[in-house]
Design a protein around this motif. Structure first.
Motif, PDB file in Angstrom:
ATOM      1  N   VAL A  48      61.616 -14.281  25.846  1.00 30.45           N
ATOM      2  CA  VAL A  48      61.427 -14.916  24.542  1.00 30.45           C
ATOM      3  C   VAL A  48      62.482 -15.993  24.322  1.00 30.45           C
ATOM      4  N   LEU A  49      63.730 -15.665  24.603  1.00 32.76           N
ATOM      5  CA  LEU A  49      64.809 -16.652  24.439  1.00 32.76           C
ATOM      6  C   LEU A  49      64.608 -17.851  25.358  1.00 32.76           C
ATOM      7  N   SER A  50      64.191 -17.589  26.581  1.00 32.61           N
ATOM      8  CA  SER A  50      63.918 -18.682  27.515  1.00 32.61           C
ATOM      9  C   SER A  50      62.776 -19.561  27.002  1.00 32.61           C
ATOM     10  N   MET A  51      61.718 -18.940  26.477  1.00 35.67           N
ATOM     11  CA  MET A  51      60.572 -19.696  25.973  1.00 35.67           C
ATOM     12  C   MET A  51      60.962 -20.568  24.786  1.00 35.67           C
ATOM     13  N   VAL A  52      61.745 -19.994  23.862  1.00 34.50           N
ATOM     14  CA  VAL A  52      62.219 -20.765  22.714  1.00 34.50           C
ATOM     15  C   VAL A  52      63.038 -21.962  23.185  1.00 34.50           C
ATOM     16  N   SER A  53      63.921 -21.724  24.134  1.00 37.57           N
ATOM     17  CA  SER A  53      64.750 -22.804  24.652  1.00 37.57           C
ATOM     18  C   SER A  53      63.911 -23.878  25.336  1.00 37.57           C
ATOM     19  N   HIS A  54      62.919 -23.463  26.111  1.00 30.72           N
ATOM     20  CA  HIS A  54      62.037 -24.435  26.761  1.00 30.72           C
ATOM     21  C   HIS A  54      61.242 -25.237  25.725  1.00 30.72           C
ATOM     22  N   MET A  55      60.819 -24.605  24.647  1.00 32.59           N
ATOM     23  CA  MET A  55      60.068 -25.316  23.599  1.00 32.59           C
ATOM     24  C   MET A  55      60.943 -26.341  22.894  1.00 32.59           C
ATOM     25  N   LEU A  62      74.985 -22.822  21.104  1.00 31.96           N
ATOM     26  CA  LEU A  62      76.163 -21.980  20.921  1.00 31.96           C
ATOM     27  C   LEU A  62      75.708 -20.529  20.912  1.00 31.96           C
ATOM     28  N   GLU A  63      76.323 -19.718  21.762  1.00 33.73           N
ATOM     29  CA  GLU A  63      76.036 -18.289  21.791  1.00 33.73           C
ATOM     30  C   GLU A  63      77.293 -17.527  21.387  1.00 33.73           C
ATOM     31  N   ILE A  64      77.138 -16.629  20.431  1.00 31.53           N
ATOM     32  CA  ILE A  64      78.251 -15.797  19.971  1.00 31.53           C
ATOM     33  C   ILE A  64      77.989 -14.378  20.463  1.00 31.53           C
ATOM     34  N   GLY A  65      78.694 -13.998  21.520  1.00 29.01           N
ATOM     35  CA  GLY A  65      78.491 -12.703  22.147  1.00 29.01           C
ATOM     36  C   GLY A  65      77.826 -12.858  23.511  1.00 29.01           C
ATOM     37  N   THR A  66      78.624 -12.966  24.552  1.00 33.26           N
ATOM     38  CA  THR A  66      78.101 -13.206  25.898  1.00 33.26           C
ATOM     39  C   THR A  66      77.640 -11.924  26.569  1.00 33.26           C
ATOM     40  N   TYR A  67      78.413 -10.837  26.372  1.00 34.05           N
ATOM     41  CA  TYR A  67      78.258  -9.579  27.093  1.00 34.05           C
ATOM     42  C   TYR A  67      78.283  -9.879  28.597  1.00 34.05           C
ATOM     43  N   THR A  68      77.241  -9.521  29.354  1.00 38.38           N
ATOM     44  CA  THR A  68      77.305  -9.787  30.800  1.00 38.38           C
ATOM     45  C   THR A  68      76.583 -11.074  31.203  1.00 38.38           C
ATOM     46  N   GLY A  69      76.142 -11.850  30.243  1.00 34.95           N
ATOM     47  CA  GLY A  69      75.625 -13.182  30.546  1.00 34.95           C
ATOM     48  C   GLY A  69      74.120 -13.313  30.680  1.00 34.95           C
ATOM     49  N   TYR A  70      73.381 -12.227  30.490  1.00 32.45           N
ATOM     50  CA  TYR A  70      71.928 -12.267  30.675  1.00 32.45           C
ATOM     51  C   TYR A  70      71.273 -13.260  29.714  1.00 32.45           C
ATOM     52  N   SER A  71      71.579 -13.146  28.433  1.00 41.27           N
ATOM     53  CA  SER A  71      70.951 -14.025  27.443  1.00 41.27           C
ATOM     54  C   SER A  71      71.376 -15.472  27.622  1.00 41.27           C
ATOM     55  N   ALA A  72      72.629 -15.698  28.021  1.00 43.11           N
ATOM     56  CA  ALA A  72      73.097 -17.075  28.241  1.00 43.11           C
ATOM     57  C   ALA A  72      72.299 -17.745  29.351  1.00 43.11           C
ATOM     58  N   ILE A  73      72.052 -17.007  30.430  1.00 47.31           N
ATOM     59  CA  ILE A  73      71.269 -17.560  31.537  1.00 47.31           C
ATOM     60  C   ILE A  73      69.851 -17.876  31.076  1.00 47.31           C
ATOM     61  N   CYS A  74      69.269 -16.980  30.288  1.00 51.84           N
ATOM     62  CA  CYS A  74      67.906 -17.211  29.785  1.00 51.84           C
ATOM     63  C   CYS A  74      67.847 -18.436  28.879  1.00 51.84           C
ATOM     64  N   MET A  97      82.954 -10.901  36.550  1.00 53.73           N
ATOM     65  CA  MET A  97      81.557 -10.588  36.824  1.00 53.73           C
ATOM     66  C   MET A  97      80.625 -11.619  36.204  1.00 53.73           C
ATOM     67  N   VAL A  98      80.878 -11.952  34.951  1.00 52.23           N
ATOM     68  CA  VAL A  98      80.020 -12.894  34.227  1.00 52.23           C
ATOM     69  C   VAL A  98      80.077 -14.281  34.862  1.00 52.23           C
ATOM     70  N   ARG A  99      81.272 -14.752  35.149  1.00 48.61           N
ATOM     71  CA  ARG A  99      81.407 -16.078  35.773  1.00 48.61           C
ATOM     72  C   ARG A  99      80.721 -16.097  37.138  1.00 48.61           C
ATOM     73  N   GLY A 100      80.771 -14.987  37.840  1.00 50.94           N
ATOM     74  CA  GLY A 100      80.110 -14.908  39.127  1.00 50.94           C
ATOM     75  C   GLY A 100      78.606 -15.093  39.009  1.00 50.94           C
ATOM     76  N   ALA A 105      73.767 -18.427  39.464  1.00 51.12           N
ATOM     77  CA  ALA A 105      72.588 -19.027  38.833  1.00 51.12           C
ATOM     78  C   ALA A 105      72.617 -20.550  38.900  1.00 51.12           C
ATOM     79  N   GLY A 106      73.712 -21.120  39.388  1.00 44.95           N
ATOM     80  CA  GLY A 106      73.842 -22.571  39.450  1.00 44.95           C
ATOM     81  C   GLY A 106      74.078 -23.198  38.091  1.00 44.95           C
ATOM     82  N   LEU A 107      74.695 -22.431  37.177  1.00 43.21           N
ATOM     83  CA  LEU A 107      74.850 -22.885  35.798  1.00 43.21           C
ATOM     84  C   LEU A 107      76.302 -23.068  35.373  1.00 43.21           C
ATOM     85  N   SER A 108      77.221 -23.036  36.321  1.00 46.18           N
ATOM     86  CA  SER A 108      78.635 -23.138  35.966  1.00 46.18           C
ATOM     87  C   SER A 108      78.966 -24.435  35.225  1.00 46.18           C
ATOM     88  N   ASP A 109      78.259 -25.515  35.550  1.00 46.48           N
ATOM     89  CA  ASP A 109      78.508 -26.797  34.885  1.00 46.48           C
ATOM     90  C   ASP A 109      77.844 -26.870  33.509  1.00 46.48           C
TER      91      ASP A 109
END
Length: 214
Positions: A48-55, A62-74, A97-100, A105-109
């Protein structure tokens, strides 16, 4: 977080986009190694988050709360070319772990991952943002909203997770704990704030989606 029958949930996930092998790996490692794995967005909410972002094709998230990075990648999947996602978290223990995973994912930049207290970090972060995702400590939801609303462009969106809080928001016959009260206050405030229009989506643990009007 179980709001619909298990067989319906299974059907929904089977008929939604598949998560990548990387996200599946991140999900497994989170459940194996990190406390409170239910905090992970997971397959359906991630899509859902990925779809919203694509739309939206946002340039700045801005994301508040990274946890392990799943939502940020999406969320980063739908960034416009040259776009940037800033994600904030105070848990430095899982930073490596998260930075890894961001690197894999090729998203470090594209992802600017910052460790610290979001209440202290947000005031120094310049807007405007097209999209803000709030998924951190519940007691500060309204504080986060108030800190970011003027940094969101007119027509931009703020999405807050866990706004159904495992159904506790309607269990008014029980004693209300502080986190539940914070969610109730946040949901009511979104209804009453003339600057935004809102819709609460019963996806997973509830997503409050608001659009800034003014």
């Amino acid at each position: 977080m179980e709001f619909i029958p298990e067989d319906i949930q299974k059907y929904v996930e089977e008929h939604s986009g598949k998560e990548s092998e990387l996200l599946s790996k991140l999900d497994r490692e989170t459940h194996q190694k990190v406390l409170m794995p239910r905090m992970l967005s997971g397959h359906l909410q991630g899509r859902v988050l990925s779809m919203v972002s694509h739309m939206m094709k946002p340039s700045r998230i801005l994301e508040i709360g990274t946890y392990t990075g799943y939502s940020a990648i999406c969320l980063a999947e739908g960034l416009a070319e040259g776009g940037k996602l800033i994600t904030l978290d105070k848990n430095e223990e899982i930073e490596e772990m998260v930075r890894g995973y961001f690197e894999e994912a090729g998203l470090s930049d594209q992802i600017d991952y910052r460790i610290g207290n979001a209440m202290d970090l947000i005031p120094d972060i310049e807007g405007p943002f097209d999209l803000v995702f709030i998924d951190a400590d519940k007691k500060n939801y309204l504080n986060y909203f108030n800190l970011v609303i003027e940094k969101v462009r007119i027509g931009g969106f703020i999405i807050a997770d866990n706004v159904l809080w495992s159904g506790k928001v309607v269990q008014t016959e029980k004693k209300i704990d502080t986190d539940t009260q914070a969610i109730l206050d946040y949901n009511r405030s979104m209804e009453e704030d003339d600057r935004v229009e809102n819709v609460l989506l019963p996806i997973r643990d509830g997503l409050m989606v608001v659009r800034r009007k003014q």
